[in-house]
Motif scaffolding. Structure first.
Motif, PDB file in Angstrom:
ATOM      1  N   ASP A   5       0.850  -1.193   0.000  1.00 60.59           N
ATOM      2  CA  ASP A   5       0.000   0.000   0.000  1.00 60.59           C
ATOM      3  C   ASP A   5       0.888   1.247   0.000  1.00 60.59           C
ATOM      4  O   ASP A   5       1.571   1.529   0.993  1.00 60.59           O
ATOM      5  CB  ASP A   5      -0.895  -0.003   1.241  1.00 60.59           C
ATOM      6  CG  ASP A   5      -1.923   1.125   1.229  1.00 60.59           C
ATOM      7  OD1 ASP A   5      -1.677   2.150   0.555  1.00 60.59           O
ATOM      8  OD2 ASP A   5      -2.963   0.987   1.898  1.00 60.59           O
ATOM      9  N   ILE A   8       0.577   3.664   3.021  1.00 60.49           N
ATOM     10  CA  ILE A   8       1.226   3.209   4.251  1.00 60.49           C
ATOM     11  C   ILE A   8       2.737   3.384   4.153  1.00 60.49           C
ATOM     12  O   ILE A   8       3.395   3.824   5.102  1.00 60.49           O
ATOM     13  CB  ILE A   8       0.889   1.729   4.532  1.00 60.49           C
ATOM     14  CG1 ILE A   8      -0.623   1.542   4.695  1.00 60.49           C
ATOM     15  CG2 ILE A   8       1.625   1.243   5.779  1.00 60.49           C
ATOM     16  CD1 ILE A   8      -1.237   2.347   5.811  1.00 60.49           C
ATOM     17  N   HIS A  11       3.550   6.954   4.663  1.00 60.46           N
ATOM     18  CA  HIS A  11       3.332   7.304   6.072  1.00 60.46           C
ATOM     19  C   HIS A  11       4.568   6.959   6.900  1.00 60.46           C
ATOM     20  O   HIS A  11       5.070   7.791   7.669  1.00 60.46           O
ATOM     21  CB  HIS A  11       2.111   6.547   6.597  1.00 60.46           C
ATOM     22  CG  HIS A  11       1.881   6.672   8.074  1.00 60.46           C
ATOM     23  ND1 HIS A  11       1.552   7.871   8.686  1.00 60.46           N
ATOM     24  CD2 HIS A  11       1.937   5.743   9.072  1.00 60.46           C
ATOM     25  CE1 HIS A  11       1.414   7.679   9.989  1.00 60.46           C
ATOM     26  NE2 HIS A  11       1.639   6.395  10.252  1.00 60.46           N
ATOM     27  N   ASP A  48       4.428  -6.446   6.174  1.00 61.43           N
ATOM     28  CA  ASP A  48       2.967  -6.500   6.101  1.00 61.43           C
ATOM     29  C   ASP A  48       2.517  -7.956   6.104  1.00 61.43           C
ATOM     30  O   ASP A  48       3.268  -8.852   5.711  1.00 61.43           O
ATOM     31  CB  ASP A  48       2.506  -5.799   4.818  1.00 61.43           C
ATOM     32  CG  ASP A  48       0.994  -5.689   4.713  1.00 61.43           C
ATOM     33  OD1 ASP A  48       0.315  -5.792   5.754  1.00 61.43           O
ATOM     34  OD2 ASP A  48       0.498  -5.496   3.591  1.00 61.43           O
ATOM     35  N   THR A  76      -3.037  -3.911  10.454  1.00 64.92           N
ATOM     36  CA  THR A  76      -4.146  -2.982  10.649  1.00 64.92           C
ATOM     37  C   THR A  76      -4.779  -3.164  12.022  1.00 64.92           C
ATOM     38  O   THR A  76      -5.214  -2.209  12.654  1.00 64.92           O
ATOM     39  CB  THR A  76      -5.225  -3.197   9.569  1.00 64.92           C
ATOM     40  OG1 THR A  76      -4.628  -3.037   8.280  1.00 64.92           O
ATOM     41  CG2 THR A  76      -6.352  -2.186   9.721  1.00 64.92           C
ATOM     42  N   LYS A  97      -0.661   0.009  11.522  1.00 65.78           N
ATOM     43  CA  LYS A  97      -0.387   0.820  10.337  1.00 65.78           C
ATOM     44  C   LYS A  97      -0.703   2.296  10.538  1.00 65.78           C
ATOM     45  O   LYS A  97      -0.115   3.153   9.884  1.00 65.78           O
ATOM     46  CB  LYS A  97      -1.165   0.276   9.140  1.00 65.78           C
ATOM     47  CG  LYS A  97      -0.640  -1.052   8.630  1.00 65.78           C
ATOM     48  CD  LYS A  97      -1.311  -1.458   7.336  1.00 65.78           C
ATOM     49  CE  LYS A  97      -0.708  -2.743   6.790  1.00 65.78           C
ATOM     50  NZ  LYS A  97      -1.283  -3.124   5.490  1.00 65.78           N
ATOM     51  N   ASP A  98      -1.639   2.583  11.434  1.00 68.07           N
ATOM     52  CA  ASP A  98      -2.004   3.983  11.648  1.00 68.07           C
ATOM     53  C   ASP A  98      -1.295   4.596  12.855  1.00 68.07           C
ATOM     54  O   ASP A  98      -1.698   5.646  13.355  1.00 68.07           O
ATOM     55  CB  ASP A  98      -3.518   4.122  11.805  1.00 68.07           C
ATOM     56  CG  ASP A  98      -4.061   3.332  12.997  1.00 68.07           C
ATOM     57  OD1 ASP A  98      -3.277   2.599  13.638  1.00 68.07           O
ATOM     58  OD2 ASP A  98      -5.270   3.452  13.285  1.00 68.07           O
ATOM     59  N   SER A  99      -0.224   3.941  13.309  1.00 66.36           N
ATOM     60  CA  SER A  99       0.523   4.471  14.453  1.00 66.36           C
ATOM     61  C   SER A  99       1.104   5.843  14.127  1.00 66.36           C
ATOM     62  O   SER A  99       1.565   6.093  13.010  1.00 66.36           O
ATOM     63  CB  SER A  99       1.670   3.520  14.828  1.00 66.36           C
ATOM     64  OG  SER A  99       1.183   2.283  15.283  1.00 66.36           O
ATOM     65  N   GLY A 100       1.089   6.717  15.119  1.00 67.20           N
ATOM     66  CA  GLY A 100       1.663   8.041  14.952  1.00 67.20           C
ATOM     67  C   GLY A 100       3.179   7.989  15.019  1.00 67.20           C
ATOM     68  O   GLY A 100       3.765   6.950  15.342  1.00 67.20           O
TER      69      GLY A 100
END
Length: 205
Positions: A5, A8, A11, A48, A76, A97-100
């Motif tokens: 992705d 990602i 990011h 992943d 995720t 995956k959405d970790s800051g």
């Protein structure tokens, strides 16, 4: 980083490039591409699970066998099954995956220092399993010798057909053994079965 992705990837790239002591040296979009690009000097792989040509968890043992590096699963969801599957496969920890930025850097640094970044809920679950194992150290394994052999092969990354060939049995027989293992250990996946068997002292790796 092995991730298909681009959002990602970008990011994580933006986060890592802001830190002087870290460098994202390469990105692979598939397992096949990772096999071509991974090098001995790699210190850590962000891996992943859901890749176009297979599961990162199935590829993980191969990385561990060929390279002296740490592996962080990038996922995720931080649910119990994902965490157990990752650890059973040999992962050193996982990152959402959405970790800051702070969580990503802390996770990478902790892993490189020998730690294992996982969620608090997962840590509690793992602690409970090890306590149960300690309480059952003298218990006889409910698994047959063949079932234990099969789990050791799964732990090394072998699949059904490969395990069947090594053990000189049919894939159908392997499937029957797997069903029996799942029932005895109250699990729903090969990685969970390996984790439970190791944790409870039924097999050694």
């Amino acid at each position: 980083m092995v991730e298909d992705d681009p959002v990602i990837v970008e990011h994580f790239r933006e986060i890592i490039q802001e830190v002087d002591h870290l460098e994202l040296v390469g990105v692979a979009n598939s397992i096949a591409e990772a096999k071509e690009s991974l090098r001995d000097k790699t210190d850590l792989v962000l891996l992943d699970i859901g890749l176009p040509d297979g599961s990162g968890l199935d590829y993980l043992p191969e990385i561990k066998s060929k390279f002296d590096c740490k592996i962080l699963i990038v996922t995720t969801f931080g649910d119990r099954e994902t965490v157990v599957s990752a650890i059973s496969a040999g992962a050193d920890g996982y990152l959402l995956k959405d970790s800051g930025p702070k969580k990503v850097i802390e996770g990478i640094d902790l892993t490189m220092a020998g730690g294992a970044p996982i969620s608090a809920a997962a840590a509690v679950y793992l602690l409970d399993r090890f306590r149960e194992a300690a309480a059952n150290t003298n218990n006889k394994s409910p698994l047959s010798q063949r079932e234990e052999e099969l789990l050791r092969l799964f732990a090394k990354g072998f699949k059904y057909k490969e395990a069947a060939k090594i053990l000189e049995i049919s894939p159908l027989t392997v499937g029957n053994h797997v069903k029996s293992i799942y029932r005895k250990l109250a699990v729903n996946s090969r990685s969970e079965a390996v984790f439970e068997a190791v944790t409870l002292g039924y097999i050694d790796l």
